[in-house]
Design an enzyme around this catalytic site. Structure first.
Site, PDB file in Angstrom:
ATOM      1  N   TYR A 214      -1.829  -1.454  10.327  1.00 60.17           N
ATOM      2  CA  TYR A 214      -1.828  -1.534   8.859  1.00 60.17           C
ATOM      3  C   TYR A 214      -0.509  -0.986   8.303  1.00 60.17           C
ATOM      4  CZ  TYR A 214      -3.931  -1.133   4.153  1.00 60.17           C
ATOM      5  OH  TYR A 214      -4.228  -1.246   2.813  1.00 60.17           O
TER       6      TYR A 214
ATOM      7  N   SER B 115       0.877  -1.166   0.000  1.00 58.29           N
ATOM      8  CA  SER B 115       0.000   0.000   0.000  1.00 58.29           C
ATOM      9  C   SER B 115       0.908   1.207   0.000  1.00 58.29           C
ATOM     10  CB  SER B 115      -0.840  -0.007   1.287  1.00 58.29           C
ATOM     11  OG  SER B 115      -1.423   1.263   1.515  1.00 58.29           O
TER      12      SER B 115
HETATM   13  P1  NAD Z   1     -11.543  -5.955   0.091  1.00 60.43           P
HETATM   14  O1  NAD Z   1     -12.077  -5.859   1.472  1.00 60.43           O
HETATM   15  O2  NAD Z   1     -12.384  -5.548  -1.060  1.00 60.43           O
HETATM   16  O3  NAD Z   1     -10.992  -7.418  -0.200  1.00 60.43           O
HETATM   17  C1  NAD Z   1     -10.228  -8.117   0.732  1.00 60.43           C
HETATM   18  C2  NAD Z   1     -10.196  -9.560   0.350  1.00 60.43           C
HETATM   19  O4  NAD Z   1      -9.436 -10.265   1.350  1.00 60.43           O
HETATM   20  C3  NAD Z   1     -11.581 -10.208   0.302  1.00 60.43           C
HETATM   21  O5  NAD Z   1     -11.614 -11.167  -0.719  1.00 60.43           O
HETATM   22  C4  NAD Z   1     -11.666 -10.892   1.679  1.00 60.43           C
HETATM   23  O6  NAD Z   1     -12.574 -11.991   1.694  1.00 60.43           O
HETATM   24  C5  NAD Z   1     -10.239 -11.332   1.828  1.00 60.43           C
HETATM   25  N1  NAD Z   1      -9.870 -11.623   3.213  1.00 60.43           N
HETATM   26  C6  NAD Z   1      -9.988 -10.842   4.302  1.00 60.43           C
HETATM   27  N2  NAD Z   1      -9.564 -11.502   5.387  1.00 60.43           N
HETATM   28  C7  NAD Z   1      -9.168 -12.721   4.970  1.00 60.43           C
HETATM   29  C8  NAD Z   1      -8.640 -13.865   5.614  1.00 60.43           C
HETATM   30  N3  NAD Z   1      -8.433 -13.894   6.938  1.00 60.43           N
HETATM   31  N4  NAD Z   1      -8.351 -14.954   4.868  1.00 60.43           N
HETATM   32  C9  NAD Z   1      -8.583 -14.958   3.530  1.00 60.43           C
HETATM   33  N5  NAD Z   1      -9.085 -13.915   2.856  1.00 60.43           N
HETATM   34  C10 NAD Z   1      -9.380 -12.810   3.593  1.00 60.43           C
HETATM   35  O7  NAD Z   1     -10.192  -5.083   0.156  1.00 60.43           O
HETATM   36  P2  NAD Z   1      -9.270  -4.470  -0.994  1.00 60.43           P
HETATM   37  O8  NAD Z   1      -9.362  -3.009  -0.872  1.00 60.43           O
HETATM   38  O9  NAD Z   1      -9.516  -5.121  -2.292  1.00 60.43           O
HETATM   39  O10 NAD Z   1      -7.835  -4.872  -0.440  1.00 60.43           O
HETATM   40  C11 NAD Z   1      -7.015  -5.840  -1.026  1.00 60.43           C
HETATM   41  C12 NAD Z   1      -5.567  -5.561  -0.636  1.00 60.43           C
HETATM   42  O11 NAD Z   1      -5.158  -4.313  -1.158  1.00 60.43           O
HETATM   43  C13 NAD Z   1      -5.353  -5.501   0.878  1.00 60.43           C
HETATM   44  O12 NAD Z   1      -4.120  -6.102   1.202  1.00 60.43           O
HETATM   45  C14 NAD Z   1      -5.313  -4.026   1.134  1.00 60.43           C
HETATM   46  O13 NAD Z   1      -4.567  -3.720   2.282  1.00 60.43           O
HETATM   47  C15 NAD Z   1      -4.618  -3.540  -0.125  1.00 60.43           C
HETATM   48  N6  NAD Z   1      -4.843  -2.117  -0.393  1.00 60.43           N
HETATM   49  C16 NAD Z   1      -6.106  -1.616  -0.558  1.00 60.43           C
HETATM   50  C17 NAD Z   1      -6.263  -0.264  -0.818  1.00 60.43           C
HETATM   51  C18 NAD Z   1      -7.604   0.359  -1.025  1.00 60.43           C
HETATM   52  O14 NAD Z   1      -7.669   1.589  -1.091  1.00 60.43           O
HETATM   53  N7  NAD Z   1      -8.672  -0.375  -1.163  1.00 60.43           N
HETATM   54  C19 NAD Z   1      -5.143   0.568  -0.909  1.00 60.43           C
HETATM   55  C20 NAD Z   1      -3.888   0.022  -0.733  1.00 60.43           C
HETATM   56  C21 NAD Z   1      -3.742  -1.322  -0.483  1.00 60.43           C
END
Ligand code: NAD
Length: 264
Positions: free
Chosen positions: A159, A146
Site C-alpha cells: 500500500y 494517502s
Molecule cells: P472502500 O473499501 O470503502 O471503497 C473502495 C472502492 O473501490 C469500492 O467502491 C470498491 O468496490 C472499489 N474497488 C475495489 N477493488 C476494485 C477493483 N479491482 N476494481 C474496481 N473497483 C474496485 O475504501 P475507501 O476507504 O473509500 O478507499 C478509497 C480510496 O481512498 C483508496 O484508494 C484508499 O487507498 C484511499 N484511502 C483511504 C483511506 C481511509 O482511511 N479509508 C485513507 C487514505 C486513502
C-alpha cells in the site's frame, strides 16, 4: 448546496460504490457534473445508488463494472464514458484495497493486486483520458493517494509503495500538462471511517479484545493527532476545490487531509 460549476462536465470516479469515492462522486454531482460510477457490489444496490444520486442532483449518471486490476476492462470503461458522455473531464482515481502483513509474510498475489488497483489503474485511466482533456484544454485529474503516499507504516508495504508511486505519477502527469488547462493533483487522507478502515478496526478489536469504539480510538490515537476521522464529505469538498477556477495553478501537489498525521 447545489451549484452549477461543473454543469456540462463528466466525472469518472473509480471505486465509487463505497466510501471516499462515493463521497467525492456526490460532491461532484452536487456541482452539476454527470457521473460515471465504477466499483464492486450488489448490482441492484449499485443501480439504486447511481439512479438516486442522478435524481437528487438533476445530473446524468451511469455505471461501468470494470475491474481496475485489468487494463482491458479499464479500456472498455473509458470507451464507455466516451460513447455515453463524450469523454471524461474530471478523472478521480480512487479505487483501492489494503492488506496488512509483514514483508516476509506478504502474499505475493496481494502485492500484485494492490500495485495493479492502487497504482497501475491510474496510469491506464490517465493515459486514456489525457488526449480528450488536452483537446478540450480542460481537465482535472485527482488521484486518491494517502498519507501513506508521504510516510510509511509497518505492515503496509504494498500500500505504501503504491501510494508513494501514485504521488510520483501525479507529479509527472502535472509536469506533462503544466502548459495546458489540465491539472493533476493527489489527495492524501489520513484515516477515514470506510469499510477499508473498519476492517482494520475489526482486526484490532479481535486481536486486543476491545469493543468497536475502543478499537477505533486506539487506531486513531496511534497516528492521527486530531483523534477524529476525516470524512468523505470533507474529501469531496477538496476535490471540488481542485475542479474550481481558483485551483487552475494548483499542479502536482500531494495535499494531505489527515488530522495532523504527517505533521508529526
Ligand atoms: P472502500 O473499501 O470503502 O471503497 C473502495 C472502492 O473501490 C469500492 O467502491 C470498491 O468496490 C472499489 N474497488 C475495489 N477493488 C476494485 C477493483 N479491482 N476494481 C474496481 N473497483 C474496485 O475504501 P475507501 O476507504 O473509500 O478507499 C478509497 C480510496 O481512498 C483508496 O484508494 C484508499 O487507498 C484511499 N484511502 C483511504 C483511506 C481511509 O482511511 N479509508 C485513507 C487514505 C486513502
Amino acid at each position: 448546496m447545489k451549484s452549477t460549476m461543473l454543469v456540462g462536465k463528466t466525472a469518472l470516479v473509480t471505486g465509487s460504490t463505497s466510501g471516499i469515492g462515493l463521497g467525492i462522486a456526490r460532491s461532484l454531482a452536487e456541482q452539476g457534473a454527470n457521473i460515471v460510477f465504477n466499483g464492486f457490489g450488489d448490482a441492484q444496490q449499485i443501480e439504486k445508488l447511481y439512479t438516486d444520486i442522478g435524481a437528487e442532483f438533476g445530473v446524468q449518471t451511469a455505471y461501468h463494472n470494470a475491474d481496475m486490476s485489468k487494463p482491458q476492462e479499464i479500456e472498455a470503461m473509458m470507451a464507455y464514458a466516451l460513447e455515453k458522455f463524450g469523454g471524461v473531464d474530471v478523472l478521480v482515481n480512487n479505487a483501492g484495497i489494503q492488506h496488512v502483513a509483514a514483508v516476509e509474510d506478504f502474499p505475493t498475489e496481494k502485492w500484485d493486486a494492490i500495485i495493479a488497483i492502487n497504482l497501475s489503474s491510474a496510469f491506464h485511466t490517465t493515459r486514456l483520458a489525457l488526449p480528450g482533456m488536452k483537446q478540450k484544454n480542460w481537465g482535472r485529474i485527482i488521484n486518491l493517494a494517502s498519507v501513506h503516499g508521504l510516510v510509511g507504516s509497518s505492515q503496509k508495504s504494498a500500500y505504501v509503495a503504491a501510494k508513494h508511486g501514485l504521488v510520483g505519477f501525479t507529479k509527472v502527469t502535472a509536469l506533462e500538462t503544466a502548459q495546458t488547462g489540465v491539472t493533476a493533483n493527489a489527495i492524501c487522507p489520513g484515516f477515514v471511517l470506510t469499510p477499508l478502515v473498519q476492517k482494520q478496526v475489526d482486526d484490532r478489536a479481535a486481536r486486543e479484545g476491545l469493543d468497536n469504539d475502543a478499537a477505533r480510538r486506539a487506531l486513531l490515537s496511534e497516528k492521527q493527532p486530531s483523534g477524529e476521522f476525516v470524512t468523505p464529505e470533507e474529501l469531496g469538498a477538496l476535490a471540488v476545490f481542485f475542479c474550481s477556477p481558483a485551483a487552475a495553478q494548483v499542479r502536482g501537489v500531494a495535499w494531505n487531509m489527515d488530522g495532523g498525521w504527517a505533521a508529526q
